[in-house]
Scaffold this motif. Structure first.
Motif: not given
Lengths: 243, 292
Positions: B87, B128-129, B170, B173-174, B230-231, B233-235, B237
């Motif tokens: 992250t 993202l996935l 990541l 996308c981010y 958010m990143l 949490k999304d990490s 994935l």
């Protein structure tokens, strides 16, 4: 008479459908102080902003100190010679007063830190706010901010200074301190073009007054003559409202 | 980083009532304390109690239910580390890419504008996935094919590195979302700032670098902080693409011990404490900035 420092020839400018400048021609000699008057929307600010290319004119020719305003290279050359002071000051709020003056000297003029700080400090003394050097613009009054803005423009050693309604955003009691600085500058022989409705300043400092309306120069002349006996009806109507 | 003042402030929030009677206060401090809630404005926001509450729950579980919670924590420890590194490294590159993308989105150059807009629009339109899976499974094949085509052995023998490709996914996308945040931030700076800078003879890029972007960064700090959370949490994935992060380690533990409730409660609490703590740090940072 020598070559005029600013030569404006038949300049036209449109904003979409609005014809903001309709064939303006104007020569300004070295050391002249020209005050431009006119109702809002008359194109006076637009004309001023065309001189340092903040607005791009459509047709015509503007030559500043022998440099024709055309390519990007010329524009930067002209901007180094022309300082502008805005109605809304536009100081950099994230920098201290002294850094507002120092930044462009370092980045554009490539001056050393100590040299540029010295120049800045001297200019702050000149405009009477040396003690505020380490403050942020937000901590200053409007009049003080505008004096900093004048000092910031002067730090680049311009040959010409443009003033776009410099006192219009100020409280009445602060107008004088800004006009005093401008007056001193005029006495030093700086070439100045001032868009302003300050008749007192025009009378005391202007070598010439210009009245603009609907994108055209309606009338020009010595301030006394223009104010007391305007030859055009439109000038008379305008002056009767503001005087 | 939390300074001494930070922990002192933390103490004041939680033990304020008792300390009120014992510690000496200056006149102004008393003055401030008469205004309800005003004491927090100079210290920390009251939501720190939630961080502490979650921390206490975790500590409680670790101490009184050491089997299985301590075992779980010890097992997923390295995954926790991976998640944090992933992250933090990603957000650094995301911010850099966001500034570049944001500048592109306000550029007057039609090609730069087109490229940055295409990037933002395309990337935002793909989950993202799916992007992470593409980078992990498809990108190495593409890289090898290019290497073979151009006879570059370094590319042809490319061996995929899961963590590198996950960070890449990541960031790409981010970076698109961050570009939009920076675009809005840049556009929120009054155009008089740019005009003043240009009229002093600075070039467009100099004006951006010294005047507009530094001010824009202050404006975008809250949404950037939001993206960071958010990143984080999304990490989770990336656990799908062979990165042994917190989520994947949790799944591995569950596969051998068959105790889903305990594992996923612990994992959830670990994510929760990280996000809550980050949120408080961001609020603290914002407050400190706005005091200037």
């Amino acid at each position: 008479m020598s070559e005029p420092i600013i030569r404006i020839e038949n300049v036209h400018k449109h904003f979409g459908r609005v014809h903001a400048l309709r064939g303006v021609s104007l020569n300004v000699e070295r050391g002249e102080v020209v005050v431009i008057l006119g109702p809002s929307g008359s194109g006076k600010s637009t004309l001023l902003r065309c001189i340092n290319h903040l607005e791009v004119y459509d047709t015509g020719k503007i030559t500043v100190d022998g440099i024709l305003l055309k390519s990007a290279q010329n524009i930067n050359a002209v901007r180094r010679e022309v300082g502008i002071v805005f109605q809304s000051f536009n100081l950099f709020p994230h920098l201290t007063v002294i850094d507002n003056l120092v930044l462009a000297q370092r980045v554009v003029r490539k001056r050393e830190r100590t040299e540029s700080r010295e120049i800045a400090q001297n200019l702050l003394v000149k405009v009477g706010i040396a003690e505020k050097a380490e403050y942020y613009p937000g901590q200053l009054s409007g009049g003080q901010q505008q004096r900093v803005a004048i000092a910031r423009a002067l730090a680049m050693n311009p040959k010409i200074m443009l003033f776009d309604e410099p006192t219009s955003a100020l409280d009445p009691e602060m107008i004088k301190e800004v006009l005093d600085v401008m007056m001193a500058l005029a006495k030093e022989g700086m070439t100045m073009i001032v868009v302003s409705h300050e008749m007192g300043f025009a009378r005391a400092a202007a070598t010439r007054c210009i009245f603009m309306d609907e994108g055209q120069i309606v009338e020009e002349g010595a301030p006394e003559k223009l104010f007391s006996s305007p030859s055009q009806e439109r000038t008379r109507a305008f002056l009767s409202k503001v005087l | 980083m939390p300074s001494q003042g930070f922990f002192r402030g933390l103490g004041k929030v939680f033990w304020r009532k008792s300390s009120d009677t014992t510690t000496e206060h200056t006149e102004t401090q008393k003055e401030i304390n008469r205004i309800p809630g005003a004491e927090f404005s100079s210290r920390l926001d009251p939501w720190w109690w939630l961080v502490v509450a979650v921390a206490l729950i975790i500590v409680f579980l670790l101490v009184f239910r050491a089997d299985p919670y301590l075992d779980i924590l010890l097992f997923v420890r390295d995954g926790l580390y991976i998640t944090v590194i992933l992250t933090v490294v990603s957000i650094v590159f995301i911010i850099i890419l966001g500034i570049i993308g944001g500048l592109g989105r306000v550029s007057n150059n039609p090609i730069i504008y087109l490229v940055s807009t295409l990037y933002v629009e395309i990337v935002r339109g793909i989950p993202l996935l799916v992007q992470l899976i593409w980078w992990y499974f498809a990108a190495p094949v593409v890289i090898k094919a290019i290497g073979e085509l151009l006879h570059i052995s370094a590319l042809a023998n490319y061996r995929s590195n899961a963590i590198f490709l996950a960070i890449l996914g990541l960031v790409v996308c981010y970076g698109a979302y961050m570009s939009e945040i920076f675009r809005a931030g840049i556009q929120s700076i009054h155009k008089g700032q740019m005009e003043a800078a240009r009229s002093l003879g600075m070039s467009y890029m100099q004006s951006m670098r010294y005047i507009v972007v530094p001010q824009a960064i202050r404006v975008v700090l809250p949404p950037v902080g939001n993206e960071f959370i958010m990143l984080l949490k999304d990490s989770s994935l990336v656990s799908v693409v062979a990165v042994a992060d917190l989520t994947r380690r949790g799944r591995e533990f569950m596969a051998t011990h068959f105790n889903p409730i305990e594992v996923w409660t612990m994992i959830a609490l670990l994510y929760l404490i990280m996000t809550l703590f980050s949120a408080r740090m961001i609020t603290w940072l914002e407050k400190r900035r706005s005091q200037r």
